[in-house]
Design a protein around this motif. Structure first.
Motif, PDB file in Angstrom:
ATOM      1  N   LEU A  49       0.846  -1.187   0.000  1.00  0.00           N
ATOM      2  CA  LEU A  49       0.000   0.000   0.000  1.00  0.00           C
ATOM      3  C   LEU A  49       0.882   1.237   0.000  1.00  0.00           C
ATOM      4  CD1 LEU A  49      -2.612  -0.989   2.724  1.00  0.00           C
ATOM      5  CD2 LEU A  49      -3.064  -0.696   0.290  1.00  0.00           C
ATOM      6  N   ILE A  50       0.583   2.162  -0.886  1.00  0.00           N
ATOM      7  CA  ILE A  50       1.322   3.425  -0.955  1.00  0.00           C
ATOM      8  C   ILE A  50       0.308   4.555  -1.009  1.00  0.00           C
ATOM      9  CG2 ILE A  50       2.887   4.871  -2.308  1.00  0.00           C
ATOM     10  CD1 ILE A  50       4.165   2.294  -3.345  1.00  0.00           C
ATOM     11  N   ALA A  51       0.509   5.542  -0.138  1.00  0.00           N
ATOM     12  CA  ALA A  51      -0.378   6.708  -0.124  1.00  0.00           C
ATOM     13  C   ALA A  51       0.432   7.937   0.240  1.00  0.00           C
ATOM     14  CB  ALA A  51      -1.504   6.513   0.877  1.00  0.00           C
ATOM     15  N   GLN A  52      -0.039   9.061  -0.229  1.00  0.00           N
ATOM     16  CA  GLN A  52       0.488  10.353   0.196  1.00  0.00           C
ATOM     17  C   GLN A  52      -0.654  11.053   0.914  1.00  0.00           C
ATOM     18  OE1 GLN A  52       1.108  13.210  -2.889  1.00  0.00           O
ATOM     19  NE2 GLN A  52       2.048  14.692  -1.526  1.00  0.00           N
ATOM     20  N   VAL A  53      -0.340  11.609   2.063  1.00  0.00           N
ATOM     21  CA  VAL A  53      -1.352  12.358   2.819  1.00  0.00           C
ATOM     22  C   VAL A  53      -0.840  13.770   3.061  1.00  0.00           C
ATOM     23  CG1 VAL A  53      -2.327  10.307   3.927  1.00  0.00           C
ATOM     24  CG2 VAL A  53      -0.502  11.563   5.061  1.00  0.00           C
ATOM     25  N   ASP A  54      -1.772  14.677   3.247  1.00  0.00           N
ATOM     26  CA  ASP A  54      -1.384  16.056   3.527  1.00  0.00           C
ATOM     27  C   ASP A  54      -1.259  16.267   5.037  1.00  0.00           C
ATOM     28  OD1 ASP A  54      -4.014  16.337   4.497  1.00  0.00           O
ATOM     29  OD2 ASP A  54      -4.706  17.388   2.701  1.00  0.00           O
ATOM     30  N   ARG A  55      -1.003  17.480   5.438  1.00  0.00           N
ATOM     31  CA  ARG A  55      -0.806  17.792   6.861  1.00  0.00           C
ATOM     32  C   ARG A  55      -2.067  17.553   7.694  1.00  0.00           C
ATOM     33  NH1 ARG A  55       3.904  18.653   8.463  1.00  0.00           N
ATOM     34  NH2 ARG A  55       5.438  19.510   7.047  1.00  0.00           N
ATOM     35  N   ASN A  56      -3.208  17.504   7.041  1.00  0.00           N
ATOM     36  CA  ASN A  56      -4.465  17.231   7.737  1.00  0.00           C
ATOM     37  C   ASN A  56      -4.781  15.740   7.751  1.00  0.00           C
ATOM     38  OD1 ASN A  56      -5.029  19.998   8.241  1.00  0.00           O
ATOM     39  ND2 ASN A  56      -5.679  20.198   6.122  1.00  0.00           N
ATOM     40  N   LEU A  57      -3.813  14.932   7.324  1.00  0.00           N
ATOM     41  CA  LEU A  57      -3.957  13.479   7.244  1.00  0.00           C
ATOM     42  C   LEU A  57      -5.119  13.070   6.339  1.00  0.00           C
ATOM     43  CD1 LEU A  57      -3.108  12.467  10.918  1.00  0.00           C
ATOM     44  CD2 LEU A  57      -1.618  12.398   8.908  1.00  0.00           C
ATOM     45  N   CYS A  58      -5.211  13.769   5.204  1.00  0.00           N
ATOM     46  CA  CYS A  58      -6.179  13.426   4.166  1.00  0.00           C
ATOM     47  C   CYS A  58      -5.420  12.883   2.954  1.00  0.00           C
ATOM     48  CB  CYS A  58      -6.998  14.645   3.750  1.00  0.00           C
ATOM     49  SG  CYS A  58      -8.084  15.246   5.054  1.00  0.00           S
ATOM     50  N   TYR A  59      -6.011  11.905   2.294  1.00  0.00           N
ATOM     51  CA  TYR A  59      -5.362  11.275   1.146  1.00  0.00           C
ATOM     52  C   TYR A  59      -5.189  12.249  -0.010  1.00  0.00           C
ATOM     53  CZ  TYR A  59      -6.094   6.647   3.225  1.00  0.00           C
ATOM     54  OH  TYR A  59      -6.063   5.552   4.039  1.00  0.00           O
ATOM     55  N   ARG A  60      -3.984  12.253  -0.583  1.00  0.00           N
ATOM     56  CA  ARG A  60      -3.672  13.037  -1.775  1.00  0.00           C
ATOM     57  C   ARG A  60      -3.324  12.116  -2.945  1.00  0.00           C
ATOM     58  NH1 ARG A  60      -5.683  17.331  -1.838  1.00  0.00           N
ATOM     59  NH2 ARG A  60      -4.135  18.190  -3.196  1.00  0.00           N
ATOM     60  N   PHE A  61      -2.909  10.877  -2.638  1.00  0.00           N
ATOM     61  CA  PHE A  61      -2.483   9.919  -3.663  1.00  0.00           C
ATOM     62  C   PHE A  61      -2.577   8.519  -3.075  1.00  0.00           C
ATOM     63  CE2 PHE A  61       0.799   7.198  -5.465  1.00  0.00           C
ATOM     64  CZ  PHE A  61       0.640   7.379  -6.812  1.00  0.00           C
ATOM     65  N   ASN A  62      -3.009   7.572  -3.870  1.00  0.00           N
ATOM     66  CA  ASN A  62      -3.046   6.164  -3.463  1.00  0.00           C
ATOM     67  C   ASN A  62      -2.672   5.299  -4.665  1.00  0.00           C
ATOM     68  OD1 ASN A  62      -5.466   7.728  -2.336  1.00  0.00           O
ATOM     69  ND2 ASN A  62      -5.134   6.156  -0.808  1.00  0.00           N
TER      70      ASN A  62
END
Length: 112
Positions: A49-62
């Motif tokens: 599993l690979i994800a990028q999250v922002d500072r608000n811990l919201c998904y930006r990329f999966n």
């Protein structure tokens, strides 16, 4: 009578400059889109599993492994908080890892 040649020259220079800037923005946009597509292809083919999250811990990329493991289209997670996918107890366990990663640390965690 007023001589407007200089004003016309300046206007032509401004229009040329604007056209050049717009061309560069379009070129960079295409490069970024191509890079994102390449990144998506690479990460979709890794067995993790690979994800990028922002500072608000919201998904930006999966990556597409979300589909394989959770049977969910990864794009539906974009903009949603991590709590949309993680059980509350797992989220609490992983929160320190997320915070360290957002602070710039390299973090790994095995949830076996």
């Amino acid at each position: 009578m007023h001589d407007i040649r200089q004003r016309k020259e300046h206007e032509a220079l401004r229009l040329n400059y604007q056209a050049e800037l717009e061309r560069r923005v379009q070129e960079r946009t295409l490069e970024l889109q191509s890079s994102r597509e390449t990144l998506q292809t690479i990460t979709d083919n890794l067995p993790i599993l690979i994800a990028q999250v922002d500072r608000n811990l919201c998904y930006r990329f999966n990556n597409d492994v979300y589909r394989q493991i959770f049977n969910i289209d990864p794009k539906t997670l974009l903009g949603k908080p991590l709590t949309a996918m993680l059980r509350p107890e797992l989220y609490r366990e992983l929160l320190p890892c997320f915070q360290r990663a957002l602070a710039g640390e390299r973090v790994s965690h095995d949830n076996i």
